[in-house]
Design a protein around this motif. Structure first.
Motif, PDB file in Angstrom:
ATOM      1  N   LYS A  54      50.858  98.255  53.594  1.00 17.91           N
ATOM      2  CA  LYS A  54      50.696  97.007  52.865  1.00 17.91           C
ATOM      3  C   LYS A  54      51.671  95.987  53.440  1.00 17.91           C
ATOM      4  O   LYS A  54      52.812  96.312  53.732  1.00 17.91           O
ATOM      5  CB  LYS A  54      50.985  97.237  51.376  1.00 17.91           C
ATOM      6  CG  LYS A  54      50.737  96.042  50.501  1.00 17.91           C
ATOM      7  CD  LYS A  54      49.277  95.776  50.351  1.00 17.91           C
ATOM      8  CE  LYS A  54      49.088  94.652  49.352  1.00 17.91           C
ATOM      9  NZ  LYS A  54      47.805  94.054  49.435  1.00 17.91           N
ATOM     10  N   LYS A  55      51.207  94.784  53.593  1.00 19.45           N
ATOM     11  CA  LYS A  55      52.058  93.722  54.114  1.00 19.45           C
ATOM     12  C   LYS A  55      53.221  93.506  53.157  1.00 19.45           C
ATOM     13  O   LYS A  55      53.040  93.463  51.953  1.00 19.45           O
ATOM     14  CB  LYS A  55      51.235  92.445  54.268  1.00 19.45           C
ATOM     15  CG  LYS A  55      51.897  91.388  55.082  1.00 19.45           C
ATOM     16  CD  LYS A  55      50.931  90.259  55.303  1.00 19.45           C
ATOM     17  CE  LYS A  55      51.562  89.195  56.142  1.00 19.45           C
ATOM     18  NZ  LYS A  55      50.692  88.058  56.333  1.00 19.45           N
ATOM     19  N   ARG A  56      54.418  93.380  53.701  1.00 21.47           N
ATOM     20  CA  ARG A  56      55.610  93.330  52.872  1.00 21.47           C
ATOM     21  C   ARG A  56      55.658  92.095  51.985  1.00 21.47           C
ATOM     22  O   ARG A  56      55.933  92.193  50.806  1.00 21.47           O
ATOM     23  CB  ARG A  56      56.846  93.396  53.758  1.00 21.47           C
ATOM     24  CG  ARG A  56      58.114  93.604  52.969  1.00 21.47           C
ATOM     25  CD  ARG A  56      59.302  93.650  53.840  1.00 21.47           C
ATOM     26  NE  ARG A  56      59.651  92.271  54.148  1.00 21.47           N
ATOM     27  CZ  ARG A  56      60.411  91.890  55.147  1.00 21.47           C
ATOM     28  NH1 ARG A  56      60.895  92.781  55.956  1.00 21.47           N
ATOM     29  NH2 ARG A  56      60.681  90.627  55.355  1.00 21.47           N
ATOM     30  N   SER A  57      55.401  90.934  52.537  1.00 22.75           N
ATOM     31  CA  SER A  57      55.461  89.700  51.764  1.00 22.75           C
ATOM     32  C   SER A  57      54.203  88.882  52.030  1.00 22.75           C
ATOM     33  O   SER A  57      54.152  88.137  53.009  1.00 22.75           O
ATOM     34  CB  SER A  57      56.690  88.881  52.154  1.00 22.75           C
ATOM     35  OG  SER A  57      57.858  89.587  51.848  1.00 22.75           O
ATOM     36  N   PRO A  58      53.214  89.005  51.171  1.00 22.09           N
ATOM     37  CA  PRO A  58      51.970  88.266  51.421  1.00 22.09           C
ATOM     38  C   PRO A  58      52.127  86.764  51.249  1.00 22.09           C
ATOM     39  O   PRO A  58      51.275  86.007  51.688  1.00 22.09           O
ATOM     40  CB  PRO A  58      51.005  88.836  50.378  1.00 22.09           C
ATOM     41  CG  PRO A  58      51.875  89.347  49.292  1.00 22.09           C
ATOM     42  CD  PRO A  58      53.140  89.812  49.964  1.00 22.09           C
ATOM     43  N   ASN A  59      53.216  86.320  50.640  1.00 21.52           N
ATOM     44  CA  ASN A  59      53.392  84.887  50.419  1.00 21.52           C
ATOM     45  C   ASN A  59      54.138  84.187  51.556  1.00 21.52           C
ATOM     46  O   ASN A  59      54.364  82.997  51.496  1.00 21.52           O
ATOM     47  CB  ASN A  59      54.116  84.633  49.093  1.00 21.52           C
ATOM     48  CG  ASN A  59      55.479  85.276  49.056  1.00 21.52           C
ATOM     49  OD1 ASN A  59      55.779  86.181  49.816  1.00 21.52           O
ATOM     50  ND2 ASN A  59      56.315  84.809  48.161  1.00 21.52           N
ATOM     51  N   ARG A  60      54.504  84.908  52.601  1.00 16.02           N
ATOM     52  CA  ARG A  60      55.156  84.301  53.763  1.00 16.02           C
ATOM     53  C   ARG A  60      54.085  83.932  54.782  1.00 16.02           C
ATOM     54  O   ARG A  60      53.340  84.793  55.229  1.00 16.02           O
ATOM     55  CB  ARG A  60      56.182  85.244  54.366  1.00 16.02           C
ATOM     56  CG  ARG A  60      57.380  85.425  53.457  1.00 16.02           C
ATOM     57  CD  ARG A  60      58.324  86.495  53.966  1.00 16.02           C
ATOM     58  NE  ARG A  60      58.696  86.328  55.347  1.00 16.02           N
ATOM     59  CZ  ARG A  60      59.844  85.786  55.765  1.00 16.02           C
ATOM     60  NH1 ARG A  60      60.716  85.378  54.876  1.00 16.02           N
ATOM     61  NH2 ARG A  60      60.113  85.682  57.038  1.00 16.02           N
ATOM     62  N   LEU A  61      54.029  82.645  55.155  1.00 12.54           N
ATOM     63  CA  LEU A  61      52.967  82.145  56.020  1.00 12.54           C
ATOM     64  C   LEU A  61      53.535  81.294  57.147  1.00 12.54           C
ATOM     65  O   LEU A  61      54.624  80.729  57.039  1.00 12.54           O
ATOM     66  CB  LEU A  61      51.988  81.312  55.190  1.00 12.54           C
ATOM     67  CG  LEU A  61      51.347  82.037  54.005  1.00 12.54           C
ATOM     68  CD1 LEU A  61      50.640  81.053  53.107  1.00 12.54           C
ATOM     69  CD2 LEU A  61      50.402  83.097  54.489  1.00 12.54           C
ATOM     70  N   VAL A  62      52.759  81.183  58.227  1.00 10.95           N
ATOM     71  CA  VAL A  62      53.143  80.403  59.399  1.00 10.95           C
ATOM     72  C   VAL A  62      52.566  78.995  59.265  1.00 10.95           C
ATOM     73  O   VAL A  62      51.396  78.816  58.943  1.00 10.95           O
ATOM     74  CB  VAL A  62      52.629  81.077  60.689  1.00 10.95           C
ATOM     75  CG1 VAL A  62      52.998  80.250  61.905  1.00 10.95           C
ATOM     76  CG2 VAL A  62      53.178  82.483  60.806  1.00 10.95           C
ATOM     77  N   VAL A  63      53.379  77.986  59.533  1.00 12.28           N
ATOM     78  CA  VAL A  63      52.998  76.583  59.364  1.00 12.28           C
ATOM     79  C   VAL A  63      52.107  76.122  60.516  1.00 12.28           C
ATOM     80  O   VAL A  63      52.377  76.413  61.682  1.00 12.28           O
ATOM     81  CB  VAL A  63      54.250  75.686  59.281  1.00 12.28           C
ATOM     82  CG1 VAL A  63      53.873  74.227  59.203  1.00 12.28           C
ATOM     83  CG2 VAL A  63      55.104  76.087  58.099  1.00 12.28           C
ATOM     84  N   GLU A  64      51.053  75.401  60.142  1.00 12.22           N
ATOM     85  CA  GLU A  64      50.119  74.837  61.103  1.00 12.22           C
ATOM     86  C   GLU A  64      49.816  73.394  60.706  1.00 12.22           C
ATOM     87  O   GLU A  64      49.962  73.023  59.548  1.00 12.22           O
ATOM     88  CB  GLU A  64      48.832  75.678  61.095  1.00 12.22           C
ATOM     89  CG  GLU A  64      47.940  75.444  62.286  1.00 12.22           C
ATOM     90  CD  GLU A  64      46.806  76.446  62.325  1.00 12.22           C
ATOM     91  OE1 GLU A  64      45.706  76.101  61.865  1.00 12.22           O
ATOM     92  OE2 GLU A  64      47.042  77.568  62.797  1.00 12.22           O
ATOM     93  N   GLU A  65      49.371  72.586  61.658  1.00 14.86           N
ATOM     94  CA  GLU A  65      49.076  71.171  61.426  1.00 14.86           C
ATOM     95  C   GLU A  65      47.899  71.010  60.472  1.00 14.86           C
ATOM     96  O   GLU A  65      46.911  71.725  60.566  1.00 14.86           O
ATOM     97  CB  GLU A  65      48.763  70.470  62.752  1.00 14.86           C
ATOM     98  CG  GLU A  65      48.442  68.995  62.627  1.00 14.86           C
ATOM     99  CD  GLU A  65      49.617  68.170  62.142  1.00 14.86           C
ATOM    100  OE1 GLU A  65      49.412  67.368  61.210  1.00 14.86           O
ATOM    101  OE2 GLU A  65      50.723  68.340  62.666  1.00 14.86           O
ATOM    102  N   ALA A  66      48.015  70.048  59.555  1.00 18.87           N
ATOM    103  CA  ALA A  66      46.959  69.781  58.579  1.00 18.87           C
ATOM    104  C   ALA A  66      45.840  68.972  59.224  1.00 18.87           C
ATOM    105  O   ALA A  66      46.061  68.205  60.166  1.00 18.87           O
ATOM    106  CB  ALA A  66      47.521  69.033  57.383  1.00 18.87           C
ATOM    107  N   LEU A  67      44.625  69.138  58.687  1.00 19.72           N
ATOM    108  CA  LEU A  67      43.488  68.358  59.158  1.00 19.72           C
ATOM    109  C   LEU A  67      43.378  67.035  58.413  1.00 19.72           C
ATOM    110  O   LEU A  67      42.888  66.050  58.951  1.00 19.72           O
ATOM    111  CB  LEU A  67      42.199  69.163  58.991  1.00 19.72           C
ATOM    112  CG  LEU A  67      42.150  70.483  59.785  1.00 19.72           C
ATOM    113  CD1 LEU A  67      40.857  71.215  59.508  1.00 19.72           C
ATOM    114  CD2 LEU A  67      42.320  70.223  61.269  1.00 19.72           C
TER     115      LEU A  67
END
Length: 176
Positions: A54-67
Protein backbone atom coordinates in the motif's frame (compact mmCIF):
# COMPACT_ATOMS: atom_id res chain seq x y z
CA UNK A 1 18.56 -9.15 30.97
CA UNK A 2 21.26 -10.99 32.86
CA UNK A 3 21.15 -13.92 30.41
CA UNK A 4 21.43 -11.60 27.43
CA UNK A 5 24.51 -9.86 28.84
CA UNK A 6 26.11 -13.26 29.54
CA UNK A 7 25.39 -14.32 25.97
CA UNK A 8 26.97 -11.16 24.60
CA UNK A 9 30.06 -11.67 26.77
CA UNK A 10 30.41 -15.28 25.64
CA UNK A 11 30.01 -14.24 22.00
CA UNK A 12 32.74 -11.62 22.44
CA UNK A 13 35.06 -14.17 24.10
CA UNK A 14 34.60 -16.80 21.39
CA UNK A 15 35.04 -14.19 18.68
CA UNK A 16 38.31 -13.00 20.25
CA UNK A 17 39.52 -16.58 20.82
CA UNK A 18 38.69 -17.61 17.27
CA UNK A 19 40.61 -14.71 15.68
CA UNK A 20 43.69 -14.73 17.96
CA UNK A 21 44.43 -18.39 18.67
CA UNK A 22 45.92 -21.01 16.39
CA UNK A 23 43.35 -23.61 17.44
CA UNK A 24 40.61 -23.76 14.85
CA UNK A 25 37.27 -23.98 16.61
CA UNK A 26 34.17 -23.38 14.53
CA UNK A 27 32.53 -20.08 15.45
CA UNK A 28 29.75 -20.27 17.98
CA UNK A 29 26.44 -18.94 16.75
CA UNK A 30 23.75 -17.28 18.82
CA UNK A 31 21.30 -20.15 18.27
CA UNK A 32 23.76 -22.72 19.61
CA UNK A 33 24.30 -20.64 22.76
CA UNK A 34 20.56 -20.76 23.40
CA UNK A 35 20.61 -24.52 22.87
CA UNK A 36 23.38 -24.88 25.47
CA UNK A 37 21.56 -22.77 28.06
CA UNK A 38 18.63 -23.98 30.14
CA UNK A 39 16.19 -21.67 28.37
CA UNK A 40 14.31 -22.57 25.25
CA UNK A 41 15.21 -20.84 22.00
CA UNK A 42 12.77 -18.14 20.91
CA UNK A 43 10.11 -19.26 18.47
CA UNK A 44 10.93 -18.37 14.87
CA UNK A 45 9.04 -15.35 13.62
CA UNK A 46 6.85 -16.00 10.61
CA UNK A 47 7.63 -13.67 7.70
CA UNK A 48 5.00 -11.12 6.83
CA UNK A 49 2.85 -12.07 3.86
CA UNK A 50 4.09 -10.34 0.74
CA UNK A 51 1.24 -8.80 -1.16
CA UNK A 52 0.79 -5.57 -3.00
CA UNK A 53 2.35 -2.83 -0.91
CA UNK A 54 0.00 0.00 0.00
CA UNK A 55 1.28 3.44 -0.84
CA UNK A 56 2.56 5.07 2.33
CA UNK A 57 1.05 8.52 1.89
CA UNK A 58 -1.67 8.76 -0.73
CA UNK A 59 -2.06 12.49 -0.08
CA UNK A 60 1.49 13.36 -1.22
CA UNK A 61 1.43 14.50 -4.86
CA UNK A 62 3.80 15.94 -7.46
CA UNK A 63 3.07 19.50 -8.66
CA UNK A 64 2.24 20.07 -12.32
CA UNK A 65 1.23 23.16 -14.33
CA UNK A 66 -2.49 24.00 -14.34
CA UNK A 67 -4.51 24.16 -17.55
CA UNK A 68 -6.83 26.91 -16.27
CA UNK A 69 -5.82 30.22 -14.74
CA UNK A 70 -7.95 30.20 -11.59
CA UNK A 71 -6.09 31.13 -8.39
CA UNK A 72 -8.36 29.13 -6.10
CA UNK A 73 -8.68 25.82 -7.97
CA UNK A 74 -6.51 22.70 -8.11
CA UNK A 75 -7.05 19.62 -10.26
CA UNK A 76 -6.77 15.93 -9.25
CA UNK A 77 -7.56 12.72 -11.09
CA UNK A 78 -10.93 11.16 -10.38
CA UNK A 79 -9.28 8.04 -8.92
CA UNK A 80 -7.17 10.14 -6.52
CA UNK A 81 -10.24 12.11 -5.44
CA UNK A 82 -12.04 8.84 -4.62
CA UNK A 83 -8.99 7.54 -2.74
CA UNK A 84 -8.86 10.71 -0.62
CA UNK A 85 -12.67 10.79 -0.19
CA UNK A 86 -12.97 14.14 -1.95
CA UNK A 87 -15.78 15.37 -4.17
CA UNK A 88 -15.85 17.99 -6.91
CA UNK A 89 -15.96 21.45 -5.29
CA UNK A 90 -14.66 20.37 -1.87
CA UNK A 91 -12.27 22.62 0.02
CA UNK A 92 -8.80 21.15 0.52
CA UNK A 93 -5.85 22.27 2.60
CA UNK A 94 -2.62 22.08 0.62
CA UNK A 95 0.67 22.04 2.53
CA UNK A 96 3.83 23.13 0.73
CA UNK A 97 7.37 23.91 1.75
CA UNK A 98 8.55 26.05 4.66
CA UNK A 99 5.35 25.38 6.64
CA UNK A 100 3.23 27.23 4.06
CA UNK A 101 -0.33 26.14 3.34
CA UNK A 102 -3.39 27.38 1.49
CA UNK A 103 -7.01 26.40 0.90
CA UNK A 104 -8.25 25.63 -2.62
CA UNK A 105 -11.24 24.08 -4.36
CA UNK A 106 -10.66 20.66 -5.93
CA UNK A 107 -11.86 19.73 -9.43
CA UNK A 108 -11.51 16.49 -11.38
CA UNK A 109 -9.21 16.21 -14.38
CA UNK A 110 -9.46 13.00 -16.43
CA UNK A 111 -6.15 13.49 -18.26
CA UNK A 112 -4.06 13.68 -15.09
CA UNK A 113 -1.98 10.91 -13.52
CA UNK A 114 -2.98 9.70 -10.04
CA UNK A 115 0.30 10.84 -8.48
CA UNK A 116 0.09 14.44 -9.73
CA UNK A 117 -1.77 17.64 -8.92
CA UNK A 118 -2.34 20.64 -11.15
CA UNK A 119 -2.13 24.16 -9.72
CA UNK A 120 -1.38 27.54 -11.22
CA UNK A 121 1.57 29.82 -10.60
CA UNK A 122 -0.12 31.93 -7.89
CA UNK A 123 -0.95 28.87 -5.74
CA UNK A 124 2.57 27.49 -6.23
CA UNK A 125 4.07 30.81 -5.16
CA UNK A 126 1.89 30.91 -2.03
CA UNK A 127 3.09 27.40 -1.12
CA UNK A 128 6.74 28.15 -2.01
CA UNK A 129 6.89 25.17 -4.39
CA UNK A 130 8.00 24.69 -7.99
CA UNK A 131 6.93 22.30 -10.71
CA UNK A 132 7.98 18.76 -9.74
CA UNK A 133 7.97 19.40 -5.97
CA UNK A 134 5.91 17.26 -3.60
CA UNK A 135 3.01 18.71 -1.64
CA UNK A 136 0.33 17.16 0.58
CA UNK A 137 -3.43 17.49 0.20
CA UNK A 138 -5.89 17.18 3.11
CA UNK A 139 -9.66 17.55 3.30
CA UNK A 140 -10.49 20.89 4.88
CA UNK A 141 -14.15 20.64 5.86
CA UNK A 142 -16.29 23.74 5.89
CA UNK A 143 -14.60 27.07 5.36
CA UNK A 144 -16.76 29.94 6.62
CA UNK A 145 -17.61 32.80 4.29
CA UNK A 146 -15.89 36.09 5.01
CA UNK A 147 -18.14 38.86 6.31
CA UNK A 148 -15.84 41.72 5.47
CA UNK A 149 -12.77 42.20 3.29
CA UNK A 150 -10.37 45.13 3.48
CA UNK A 151 -8.21 45.66 0.41
CA UNK A 152 -5.97 48.65 0.85
CA UNK A 153 -3.63 49.47 -2.05
CA UNK A 154 -0.38 51.30 -1.48
CA UNK A 155 -0.31 54.90 -2.70
CA UNK A 156 2.61 54.40 -5.06
CA UNK A 157 0.95 51.39 -6.73
CA UNK A 158 -2.12 53.32 -7.89
CA UNK A 159 -0.44 56.53 -9.03
CA UNK A 160 -1.69 57.51 -12.47
CA UNK A 161 -4.59 55.02 -12.48
CA UNK A 162 -7.94 56.69 -13.06
CA UNK A 163 -11.48 55.39 -12.90
CA UNK A 164 -13.25 53.17 -10.41
CA UNK A 165 -10.63 50.75 -9.07
CA UNK A 166 -13.24 48.41 -7.57
CA UNK A 167 -15.13 47.86 -10.83
CA UNK A 168 -11.97 47.43 -12.86
CA UNK A 169 -9.78 45.27 -10.63
CA UNK A 170 -11.79 43.71 -7.80
CA UNK A 171 -15.38 43.14 -8.91
CA UNK A 172 -14.51 40.30 -11.36
CA UNK A 173 -13.05 38.24 -8.48
CA UNK A 174 -16.13 38.53 -6.27
CA UNK A 175 -18.88 37.73 -8.78
CA UNK A 176 -20.66 34.43 -8.17
Amino acid sequence: LKNISCLRASQAFFSFFHTHCSLRIPPLHFSSVFAMSNEAAPAPVAPAPEGPKKKRSPNRLVVEEALNDDNSVIALSQAKMEELNLFRGDNVLIKGKKRKDTVCIVLADEGLEDSKIRMNKVVRKNLRVRLGDIISVHACGDVPYGKRVHILPLDDTIEGITGNLFDTYLKPYYLE
